[in-house]
Scaffold this active site. Structure first.
Site, PDB file in Angstrom:
ATOM      1  N   SER A  20       0.794  -1.236   0.000  1.00  0.00           N
ATOM      2  CA  SER A  20       0.000   0.000   0.000  1.00  0.00           C
ATOM      3  C   SER A  20       0.822   1.279   0.000  1.00  0.00           C
ATOM      4  O   SER A  20       0.249   2.365  -0.098  1.00  0.00           O
ATOM      5  CB  SER A  20      -0.958   0.012   1.197  1.00  0.00           C
ATOM      6  OG  SER A  20      -2.036  -0.875   0.971  1.00  0.00           O
ATOM      7  N   LYS A  26       0.129   3.655  -2.756  1.00  0.00           N
ATOM      8  CA  LYS A  26      -0.951   4.640  -2.661  1.00  0.00           C
ATOM      9  C   LYS A  26      -0.407   6.078  -2.624  1.00  0.00           C
ATOM     10  O   LYS A  26      -1.145   7.028  -2.899  1.00  0.00           O
ATOM     11  CB  LYS A  26      -1.825   4.365  -1.443  1.00  0.00           C
ATOM     12  CG  LYS A  26      -2.694   3.106  -1.564  1.00  0.00           C
ATOM     13  CD  LYS A  26      -3.561   2.926  -0.315  1.00  0.00           C
ATOM     14  CE  LYS A  26      -4.588   1.801  -0.482  1.00  0.00           C
ATOM     15  NZ  LYS A  26      -4.014   0.455  -0.378  1.00  0.00           N
ATOM     16  N   SER A  78      -6.052   2.741   4.746  1.00  0.00           N
ATOM     17  CA  SER A  78      -5.495   2.096   3.549  1.00  0.00           C
ATOM     18  C   SER A  78      -6.597   1.400   2.757  1.00  0.00           C
ATOM     19  O   SER A  78      -6.400   0.321   2.196  1.00  0.00           O
ATOM     20  CB  SER A  78      -4.403   1.092   3.942  1.00  0.00           C
ATOM     21  OG  SER A  78      -3.511   0.878   2.883  1.00  0.00           O
TER      22      SER A  78
END
Length: 394
Positions: A101, A104, A159
């Protein structure tokens, strides 16, 4: 001997000549040698040392007395000054690994600027149907209406892959967003990154590196909205007629699960997948200096080793800053452009700092000198030409 100048003309012409002569005088005086003798060599600019970031293993250029780099188990890591972009130390900085993640950060860099925070959107079923199995979720529901700012808090704090899918839909669609992210990475000089799934979900072929993630984190700090979201520890997320608390999963920021919060931490993004292991890109500020650190896949079996290794690297970075020569630069691979400044930690109220070395004027000093001298000479030539024409007519 030149005669025939009017008094009216003589004053501005002579003034310009003097201005040009005085502007050139420092350079002439600095030369300090007689006519016919060779000029002494001028000062030599310090040449930057070559980057070590492509080399395997730990890379650092310490001055005497600098503490040793901590022994960490991560497969790849990097510590850099977020202001200058100088990399203080790194290990296998360009090793391509699954980012989880932390990808991101690149998603937000790409999509966040084009979506107004107050825009309200009602979620459709098709926007959520392809969220990967086992994904982290914030709880976005079909048929409910959310502001874009709510969805970004879901991305940065929880997340939430569900929030990523909705924002990607608003930003042009899943595949188009992946293509835009890829282009954004290239423009920043992040050449190790390959984007397949914008949320960081484990997907064959999707990779990044400690270098690239540090580039993304540093770039994010320049955006006040990005910096505000990534440093938020707690928020409320809307449900069906009610709201509930969400908390940032970055334990260095919140101090949860027995992990002591790091003083001065600004945040950024953590991640985990089975394939990637634990990943983290974080930034902290101390004594007017902001450092960014990336830690990818620690091999230590402790559950929160990624945070403790990041802590150790940040501590070392603050102790070593100004006492090591850089081993590379986060700007080293980007397209030639004037780098932007990093936003202050209180991003909501901060304005970007001026780029270092800027004088605020359109001409460098050398150009101004030449311009003044040329202006004086041009005025003399113009006066002579005018005098000649008058003499010819007379």
């Amino acid at each position: 001997m030149i005669t025939g100048f009017s008094r009216r003309m003589a004053v501005p012409v002579c003034s310009l000549c003097v201005a040009g002569t005085l502007a050139l005088a420092p350079a002439t005086a600095a030369a300090g040698h007689r006519a016919g003798e060779p000029a002494p060599p001028g000062p030599r600019a310090a040449m930057p040392q070559p980057s070590l970031l492509r080399r395997p293993g730990t890379q650092v250029r310490p001055h005497p007395g600098v503490p040793e780099v901590p022994d960490v188990s991560a497969l790849s890591w990097l510590v850099a000054d977020a202001g200058s972009g100088e990399v203080l130390a790194a290990a296998d900085a360009h090793r391509r690994l699954p980012p989880a993640s932390t990808l991101k950060t690149l998603f937000a860099l790409t999509v966040l600027p084009g979506l107004p925070a107050g825009l309200r959107h009602t979620v459709r079923y098709e926007e959520l149907e392809e969220v990967g199995e086992g994904s982290s979720l914030v709880g976005v529901e079909e048929g409910l209406s959310y502001e874009v700012s709510d969805l970004w808090r879901g991305v940065f704090l929880s997340s939430g892959n569900d929030a990523v899918h909705v924002l990607a839909s608003l930003g042009g669609g899943w595949r188009a967003t992946a293509a835009r992210m890829q282009a954004k990475a290239r423009s920043l000089g992040a050449l190790d990154t390959r984007v397949v799934s914008p949320d960081g979900y484990d997907t064959p072929g999707q990779v990044s590196s400690a270098f690239d993630l540090a580039v993304f984190g540093r770039a994010g700090l320049r955006d006040p909205d990005f910096a505000r979201y990534c440093s938020t520890a707690e928020a409320r997320f809307p449900g069906d007629g009610w709201s509930y608390a969400i908390e940032n999963t970055n334990r260095l920021l919140t101090g949860e699960d027995g992990v002591a919060p790091y003083p001065g931490l600004i945040g950024i993004k953590n991640g985990y997948t089975t394939n990637a292991g634990n990943t983290l890109v974080a930034a902290a500020r101390r004594g007017g200096r902001t450092l960014v650190v990336t830690v990818m896949n620690p091999q230590d079996e402790e559950a929160f080793a990624v945070y403790e290794e990041a802590r150790a690297l940040l501590d070392w970075g603050f102790a070593a800053a100004g006492r090591v020569d850089p081993v590379g630069s986060l700007d080293g691979l980007r397209k030639a452009s004037r780098p932007a400044s990093v936003a202050a930690p209180v991003a909501a109220a901060a304005a970007p700092a001026p780029a270092p070395g800027g004088g605020g004027g359109p001409w460098p000093p050398s150009a101004a000198v030449v311009g003044l001298a040329g202006l004086g000479a041009g005025a003399v030539a113009l006066a002579l030409r005018t005098r000649g024409r008058r003499a010819a007519r007379g």
